[in-house]
Design an enzyme around this catalytic site. Structure first.
Site, mmCIF file in Angstrom:
data_model
loop_
_atom_site.group_PDB
_atom_site.id
_atom_site.type_symbol
_atom_site.label_atom_id
_atom_site.label_comp_id
_atom_site.label_asym_id
_atom_site.label_seq_id
_atom_site.Cartn_x
_atom_site.Cartn_y
_atom_site.Cartn_z
ATOM 1 N N ILE A 178 0.820 -1.211 0.000
ATOM 2 C CA ILE A 178 0.000 0.000 0.000
ATOM 3 C C ILE A 178 0.857 1.266 0.000
ATOM 4 O O ILE A 178 0.344 2.357 -0.225
ATOM 5 C CB ILE A 178 -0.969 0.012 1.205
ATOM 6 N N GLU A 179 2.161 1.094 0.262
ATOM 7 C CA GLU A 179 3.053 2.253 0.200
ATOM 8 C C GLU A 179 3.478 2.545 -1.232
ATOM 9 O O GLU A 179 3.413 3.685 -1.691
ATOM 10 C CB GLU A 179 4.298 2.000 1.063
ATOM 11 N N SER A 180 3.923 1.503 -1.938
ATOM 12 C CA SER A 180 4.493 1.721 -3.275
ATOM 13 C C SER A 180 4.084 0.684 -4.297
ATOM 14 O O SER A 180 4.499 0.787 -5.454
ATOM 15 C CB SER A 180 6.025 1.725 -3.167
ATOM 16 N N TYR A 283 -5.317 4.291 6.581
ATOM 17 C CA TYR A 283 -4.083 3.580 6.272
ATOM 18 C C TYR A 283 -4.089 2.184 6.884
ATOM 19 O O TYR A 283 -3.716 1.203 6.229
ATOM 20 C CB TYR A 283 -2.901 4.394 6.796
#
Length: 523
Positions: A178-180, A283
């Protein structure tokens, strides 16, 4: 009678008749619609799926069929080849922004059987937000999530190994999803870079080098070690993985303030307040949904995923300033294979500050690099790009655009005149450096600067700069003295060659009379 005759004359023209007929038609239609009764059109606002159901209807077990039954089915919308991971950060999706306003942050029981509970070592909870992202990843974001799943197989073994050695939950290995999206080169709007999306200051504080030649935030191995250390410190401070992950997204300082302002130490309670941004509120639900799908993709409809091979490489030490293209030639591989293993080298060359740099090459190619790299030579090659002449462009504007002279463009395209036509194709020459193998090896230690294998621009150090300044100032001081000496030289002292006339006068002139001595005076 006079006016009526004028009207009749006007009606005799065909255009006047057509205009009159159209005016009558418009007036009649307006009257009909004005008399129509007002009714409810039945149009509803489009937003996130309403998930406000009685709690009794929510079951402990969760499957794809149950989710599709509880949420209205949507056809997947067309999306790009790969959506930007920052789209999940609420900047581009109105539906996700509205989801942040939901008040149902209550935690529901997730699983009933002990076997399924033990399959997660990250605390998994279910609420409306988690259910929303489960549906979002399966439908609207399906194609992109499938790409993330395929790419994750390249890095998951290495990440899980680092987490296991640090004693952290292995499910944290899905946080880069989910970050990159497990993309080593992605950069966010806030200038966070790499697989773990480190900011420059945070990366440096955890030992990552960030300079003109190296950005280790793009190094999946070193950035993973830094992320593991960072997550470990966050958990030690907050004693909660939900809060630790939220702090990884928002920063530990913001989470500290939110805990103090809301007087709570539970993430789900803080999420109901206004003390953290919507991005951070969602998040944790994103991560939970990603973990649940990634650990059992077939259960959620992700079949036939072509997973990438795990990361595997060898390390070989090369001289400073070595081009990655030269290493690819030495290996006999495409440039992209060497670049993919060394994304942290920003300029595709090893840093000039390190004389012996550890470079990554595919497994089994180390000995070949050691053998062939001294034989690699650089060659200047002229390549051509195409340019289509657009409206308003001239040879002058095109030459300025590509920083070429008009003569070069004319010769490259076999043109005699500067006149161009719309849509004409021009060849734009550019000089690049290519590499090839030679027969004779070169001893790099002996040849040194005579080899064009390296692409180094050495910047002088501060001490060298000071020495140059002192030498230049001393030279400036000496120069005026030389000029003064030249000026002070009188023309009388300069010996000129005697002319023939002067020589003859010298011959004819009598010899000088002898000087009177003291004896003559006495006489």
């Amino acid at each position: 009678m006079h006016t009526s005759s004028k009207i009749l004359r006007l009606l005799s023209y065909p255009l006047a008749r057509i205009f009159l007929i159209l005016a009558i038609a418009v007036l009649s239609l307006g009257g009909i619609t004005a008399c129509a009764p007002l009714e409810n059109s039945g149009v509803t606002a489009i937003g996130p799926e309403t998930i406000s159901r009685p709690k009794e209807q929510k079951t402990a077990s969760y499957s794809l069929k149950q989710e599709n039954a509880s949420l209205p089915e949507k056809k997947p919308l067309p999306e790009a080849e790969e959506a930007d991971p920052q789209a999940l950060k609420l900047a581009v999706s109105p539906e996700i922004s509205e989801l942040a306003q939901l008040s149902a942050w209550d935690v529901l029981p997730l699983l009933t059987t002990g076997e399924e509970t033990e399959s997660y070592d990250f605390p998994i909870t279910i609420n409306d937000q988690v259910e929303y992202y489960l549906n979002y990843f399966q439908n609207r974001h399906r194609r992109t999530f499938a790409i993330w799943l395929a790419r994750s197989a390249r890095y998951l073994p290495m990440i899980k190994k680092e987490l296991a050695e640090a004693g952290l939950p292995l499910d944290l290995a899905y946080l880069p999803m989910i970050e990159s999206g497990f993309n080593t080169t992605v950069s966010s709007r806030a200038s966070a870079v790499g697989t773990w999306q480190f900011m420059r200051a945070t990366g440096r504080s955890y030992g990552l080098a960030v300079n003109d030649y190296v950005d280790e935030r793009r190094d999946p191995v070193k950035s993973t070690k830094a992320a593991v250390a960072y997550l470990s410190n966050l958990y030690k401070e907050f004693d909660s993985w939900h809060l630790a992950v939220a702090a990884y997204n928002a920063g530990e300082g913001r989470i500290r303030r939110a805990m103090k302002q809301s007087d709570a130490d539970d993430f789900w309670e803080i999420a109901q307040s206004q003390y953290i941004h919507s991005e951070t509120k969602l998040y944790v639900p994103q991560l939970i949904a990603a973990i649940m799908i990634a650990k059992d993709p077939e259960k959620y409809g992700f079949d036939n995923i072509e997973y990438e091979e795990p990361l595997d490489y060898e390390t070989v030490h090369v001289p400073r300033g070595t081009s990655l293209k030269a290493v690819a030639v030495a290996c006999g591989l495409p440039d992209e294979e060497i670049l993919a293993l060394n994304r942290h080298l920003s300029k595709a060359i090893t840093p000039p500050s390190e004389a012996d740099y550890p470079l990554r090459v595919p497994t089994g190619k180390k000995d070949l690099v050691i053998k062939n790299l001294p034989k690699v030579r650089s060659v200047k090659v002229i390549e051509f790009d195409d340019h289509v002449v657009k409206r308003g462009e001239t040879l002058t504007t095109i030459s300025r655009k590509y920083k070429l002279s008009k003569t070069t463009l004319l010769k490259a395209n076999n043109l005699q005149y500067e006149r161009l036509s719309l849509g004409q194709r021009l060849r734009i020459p550019s000089q690049t450096t290519a590499y090839k193998l030679s027969d004779e090896p070169l001893h790099l230690a002996q040849a040194g600067a005579s080899v064009n294998l390296f692409s180094i621009h050495m910047e002088p150090s501060d001490t060298q700069r000071k020495k140059k300044k002192k030498s230049s100032s001393s030279k400036k001081e000496k120069r005026p003295e030389k000029s003064k000496k030249r000026v002070s030289a009188s023309p009388a002292k300069v010996k000129k060659p005697a002319s023939p006339a002067n020589k003859e006068k010298a011959k004819k002139s009598p010899a000088p009379s002898p000087k009177n001595t003291g004896s003559d005076k006495k006489k």
